[in-house]
Write an enzyme that holds these catalytic residues in place. Structure first.
Site, PDB file in Angstrom:
ATOM      1  N   ASP A 101       0.841  -1.201   0.000  1.00 61.05           N
ATOM      2  CA  ASP A 101       0.000   0.000   0.000  1.00 61.05           C
ATOM      3  C   ASP A 101       0.875   1.249   0.000  1.00 61.05           C
ATOM      4  OD1 ASP A 101       0.976  -0.356   2.594  1.00 61.05           O
ATOM      5  OD2 ASP A 101      -0.957  -0.965   3.391  1.00 61.05           O
ATOM      6  N   ASN A 154      -7.455  -3.548  14.308  1.00 63.49           N
ATOM      7  CA  ASN A 154      -8.837  -3.753  13.862  1.00 63.49           C
ATOM      8  C   ASN A 154      -8.940  -4.903  12.845  1.00 63.49           C
ATOM      9  OD1 ASN A 154      -7.682  -2.660  11.585  1.00 63.49           O
ATOM     10  ND2 ASN A 154      -9.000  -0.849  11.488  1.00 63.49           N
ATOM     11  N   HIS A 183      -7.185  -5.245  10.083  1.00 63.05           N
ATOM     12  CA  HIS A 183      -6.928  -4.931   8.671  1.00 63.05           C
ATOM     13  C   HIS A 183      -5.678  -5.646   8.151  1.00 63.05           C
ATOM     14  CE1 HIS A 183      -4.424  -0.985   9.460  1.00 63.05           C
ATOM     15  NE2 HIS A 183      -3.679  -2.046   9.576  1.00 63.05           N
ATOM     16  N   GLU A 222      -9.657  -2.133   5.428  1.00 63.80           N
ATOM     17  CA  GLU A 222     -10.265  -1.909   6.732  1.00 63.80           C
ATOM     18  C   GLU A 222     -11.502  -2.805   6.892  1.00 63.80           C
ATOM     19  OE1 GLU A 222      -8.380  -0.365   8.560  1.00 63.80           O
ATOM     20  OE2 GLU A 222      -7.930   1.696   8.016  1.00 63.80           O
TER      21      GLU A 222
HETATM   22  P1  PGA Z   1       2.353  -2.361  12.703  1.00 62.63           P
HETATM   23  O1  PGA Z   1       1.197  -2.268  11.615  1.00 62.63           O
HETATM   24  O2  PGA Z   1       3.287  -3.420  12.228  1.00 62.63           O
HETATM   25  O3  PGA Z   1       2.981  -1.018  12.722  1.00 62.63           O
HETATM   26  O4  PGA Z   1       1.697  -2.731  13.993  1.00 62.63           O
HETATM   27  C1  PGA Z   1       0.633  -3.421  11.094  1.00 62.63           C
HETATM   28  C2  PGA Z   1      -0.562  -3.045  10.265  1.00 62.63           C
HETATM   29  O5  PGA Z   1      -1.231  -2.049  10.585  1.00 62.63           O
HETATM   30  O6  PGA Z   1      -0.870  -3.749   9.305  1.00 62.63           O
END
Ligand code: PGA
Length: 250
Positions: free
Chosen positions: A78, A144, A146, A151
């Site tokens: 992304d 959450n 995702h 999302e």
């Molecule tokens: P993080 O993010 O590794 O910074 O916890 C993971 C994500 O949001 O997919």
């Protein structure tokens, strides 16, 4: 080197629980390295965020003086919309700084969705570039549930698309910006169907904050309310956790 985290396929995600985040990083780094040793011109899907950073540091430490990764092509999951090209918080700049420049992946073979100009065309272009999918896709998971920036509520069959970031995601990502107001409101992300085209998915999660999302992904309903539950539709998934992130599994 053999790939210790390769599941046999068809039997649901293989879950590896490491003692702590550093040990989880060792498994992740070893799995990425093994994929490149098997196929030096493989297509790697990379993730940004805090979770993969320790694994990237290990790879840089081990490989900075080798040319193992020089024929690899990398694809990011992304990219934010609205950051100036080259902004240090952009995911392309982040992955180059944290990993690919140091291990010799040529910059022109580090791909991220283009997030300026016609975004719909850019989504279609990224889908074409990804073609039949990457060989190994590294994934983090949001609190959450995702995956990438898919999302909760995102249909499993969506391909690369523009997304408005949820309040949770923007607040979680504020740590990478000078102020919360500077976190972009939109991004372009590979869809869950795009991610699912990878031959092998490698999800990493560490820390107790991720435990509920990990349990929902692996043991909750197969439902868009937890985008990461879509992993269970894929035949070859490895989930690498530390003890804290595994804490809510039954
Ligand atoms: P993080 O993010 O590794 O910074 O916890 C993971 C994500 O949001 O997919």
């Amino acid at each position: 080197m053999t790939d210790p985290a390769v599941p046999p396929g068809g039997s649901g995600p293989r879950v590896v629980v490491a003692g702590d985040a550093e040990q989880a990083a060792v498994v992740v780094a070893r799995t990425i390295r093994a994929a490149v040793e098997v196929d030096p011109s493989c297509r790697l899907g990379l993730a940004t965020g805090a979770t993969p950073s320790p694994a990237y540091r290990l790879l840089v430490h081990e490989l900075a003086t080798t040319d193992l990764f020089v024929d690899v092509t990398a694809f990011l999951l992304d990219e934010y919309v609205g950051l100036p090209t080259g902004d240090p918080a952009s995911y392309r700049a982040t992955i180059r700084r944290e990993l690919t420049d140091a291990i010799g992946v040529p910059a022109e073979r580090v791909h991220a969705p283009v997030t300026t100009g016609d975004l719909e065309a850019s989504c279609a272009d990224y889908e074409s570039l990804l073609g039949s999918g990457v060989d190994l896709q590294l994934l983090g998971i949001g609190r959450n549930g995702h995956l990438g920036f898919n999302e909760p509520g995102t249909p499993f069959e969506w391909t690369t698309h523009v997304v408005e970031l949820s309040a949770t995601t923007r607040s979680d990502n504020a740590r990478f910006f000078a102020s919360p107001d500077l976190v972009p409101t939109h991004a372009v992300t590979q869809g869950l169907a795009t991610i699912g085209r990878a031959r092998h998915l490698l999800l990493a999660a560490t820390g107790a904050a991720k435990a509920p999302a990990v349990a929902a992904a692996l043991e909750g309903p197969l439902d868009t309310a937890c985008p990461a539950s879509s992993l269970r539709l894929h035949p070859r998934v490895t989930v690498v956790l530390d003890r804290d992130a595994a804490g809510d599994l039954s």
